[in-house]
Write a protein that holds these residues in place. Sequence first.
Motif, PDB file in Angstrom:
ATOM      1  N   GLU A   1       0.821  -1.205   0.000  1.00 42.55           N
ATOM      2  CA  GLU A   1       0.000   0.000   0.000  1.00 42.55           C
ATOM      3  C   GLU A   1       0.859   1.261   0.000  1.00 42.55           C
ATOM      4  O   GLU A   1       0.520   2.271  -0.627  1.00 42.55           O
ATOM      5  CB  GLU A   1      -0.933   0.016   1.209  1.00 42.55           C
TER       6      GLU A   1
ATOM      7  N   GLU B   1       2.222   1.692  -3.520  1.00 41.28           N
ATOM      8  CA  GLU B   1       1.134   2.130  -4.397  1.00 41.28           C
ATOM      9  C   GLU B   1       0.745   3.577  -4.122  1.00 41.28           C
ATOM     10  O   GLU B   1       0.433   4.328  -5.054  1.00 41.28           O
ATOM     11  CB  GLU B   1      -0.069   1.209  -4.212  1.00 41.28           C
ATOM     12  N   ALA B   2       0.768   3.971  -2.857  1.00 39.64           N
ATOM     13  CA  ALA B   2       0.441   5.360  -2.525  1.00 39.64           C
ATOM     14  C   ALA B   2       1.468   6.314  -3.115  1.00 39.64           C
ATOM     15  O   ALA B   2       1.124   7.404  -3.604  1.00 39.64           O
ATOM     16  CB  ALA B   2       0.379   5.529  -1.004  1.00 39.64           C
TER      17      ALA B   2
ATOM     18  N   ALA C   1       3.165   5.790  -5.843  1.00 43.31           N
ATOM     19  CA  ALA C   1       2.910   5.840  -7.283  1.00 43.31           C
ATOM     20  C   ALA C   1       1.721   6.731  -7.598  1.00 43.31           C
ATOM     21  O   ALA C   1       1.732   7.481  -8.589  1.00 43.31           O
ATOM     22  CB  ALA C   1       2.678   4.422  -7.809  1.00 43.31           C
ATOM     23  N   ILE C   2       0.686   6.667  -6.763  1.00 43.90           N
ATOM     24  CA  ILE C   2      -0.503   7.508  -6.971  1.00 43.90           C
ATOM     25  C   ILE C   2      -0.143   8.981  -6.828  1.00 43.90           C
ATOM     26  O   ILE C   2      -0.665   9.848  -7.542  1.00 43.90           O
ATOM     27  CB  ILE C   2      -1.606   7.119  -5.980  1.00 43.90           C
ATOM     28  N   ASP C   3       0.797   9.280  -5.899  1.00 49.59           N
ATOM     29  CA  ASP C   3       1.218  10.666  -5.697  1.00 49.59           C
ATOM     30  C   ASP C   3       2.158  11.162  -6.785  1.00 49.59           C
ATOM     31  O   ASP C   3       2.604  12.311  -6.739  1.00 49.59           O
ATOM     32  CB  ASP C   3       1.920  10.799  -4.342  1.00 49.59           C
ATOM     33  N   GLY C   4       2.456  10.299  -7.749  1.00 55.58           N
ATOM     34  CA  GLY C   4       3.269  10.733  -8.879  1.00 55.58           C
ATOM     35  C   GLY C   4       4.735  10.390  -8.776  1.00 55.58           C
ATOM     36  O   GLY C   4       5.540  10.849  -9.603  1.00 55.58           O
TER      37      GLY C   4
ATOM     38  N   THR D   1      10.531   6.540  -5.763  1.00 55.07           N
ATOM     39  CA  THR D   1      10.038   5.502  -4.854  1.00 55.07           C
ATOM     40  C   THR D   1      11.200   4.766  -4.184  1.00 55.07           C
ATOM     41  O   THR D   1      11.176   4.494  -2.979  1.00 55.07           O
ATOM     42  CB  THR D   1       9.168   4.501  -5.625  1.00 55.07           C
TER      43      THR D   1
END
Length: 309
Positions: A202, A205-206, A208-211, A217
């Motif tokens: 998670e 993935e968070a 990645a969602i934030d760009g 990462t």
Amino acid sequence: MTSTATALSRASRHSTPPDRRRLADNITGWTFAGPATLIILGFSLVPMAWALALSFTDSDLMSPGRNVGLENYRALVADPVFHQALRNTALLLLLYLPASLAAGLAVAVLLNRKVRGIGFYRTCFLVPYVASATAAGLLMGYIFDRDFGLFNGLLVKLGLPAQGLLSSPSQAMLVLTVIFFWTRFGFSVVIYLAALQEISKEVVEAAAIDGAGRWATFRHVIVPSVRHMTVFLAVWGMIDVLQFFDLVMTTTKGGPANATVTIVYYVWQLAFTYFTAGYGAAVAYVLFVGTLVLIVAGMLLARRKGATR
């Protein structure tokens, strides 16, 4: 009847004072752990005390020798072979440790994927670590032999000049560092791989969602998450380097011209080749104190950096 017996057992357990229960638990625990603890202490503290006493004598292992006070430690200041061993060990530490940590983490990231045959690839990186150091030394001694080695044979086929490798004073330590890296960095891969598998998906993935891209990462999620494992591997690698002996013994035997002699190999030479065990014990205790200082300093530095984040 069973429920009644269980209730009585619980009642009697609760009626026992906490201090007595704690004492009973401690007695039970030490009954199991005590013999093993005594054996471990006997095989560590007793030899350490004996070696410390030996370092103040001129013993040759055949006789007790006479007390010379701090003479052995004073002699280290003017011992050129001891200084050479210090330089060689320091060079190995500077070359191996950063490369082992960086390569271990990079390979672990690549192996932390669900692809076909991933178990085979993981095993390939672990095999050199679990293989016999003596066998690895003999194999690498043949590969990097100046006259008949596979490495020089490959260079000649490519039209390049043959190198001195393990027979060259300027190249031998670098070649040994490469061999040591090949045999040891698989441990870093395994430890980092275990740490990476504990990172929550998670969180990745968070990011990645934030760009965040792959590098962001890696830098801001993966590296901080495995920081404690990095400290552990740094300390472990430092101890490994300072105890470096087996590959030297099976490849160069400290040569040529003491170009690959390390602290532990020098201790072995002093005790079992030159039979100056008292002087060898003094060198061993200098190594012990230096190792302890480096480990404590590294752990304090890591703790301070962790506290400032």
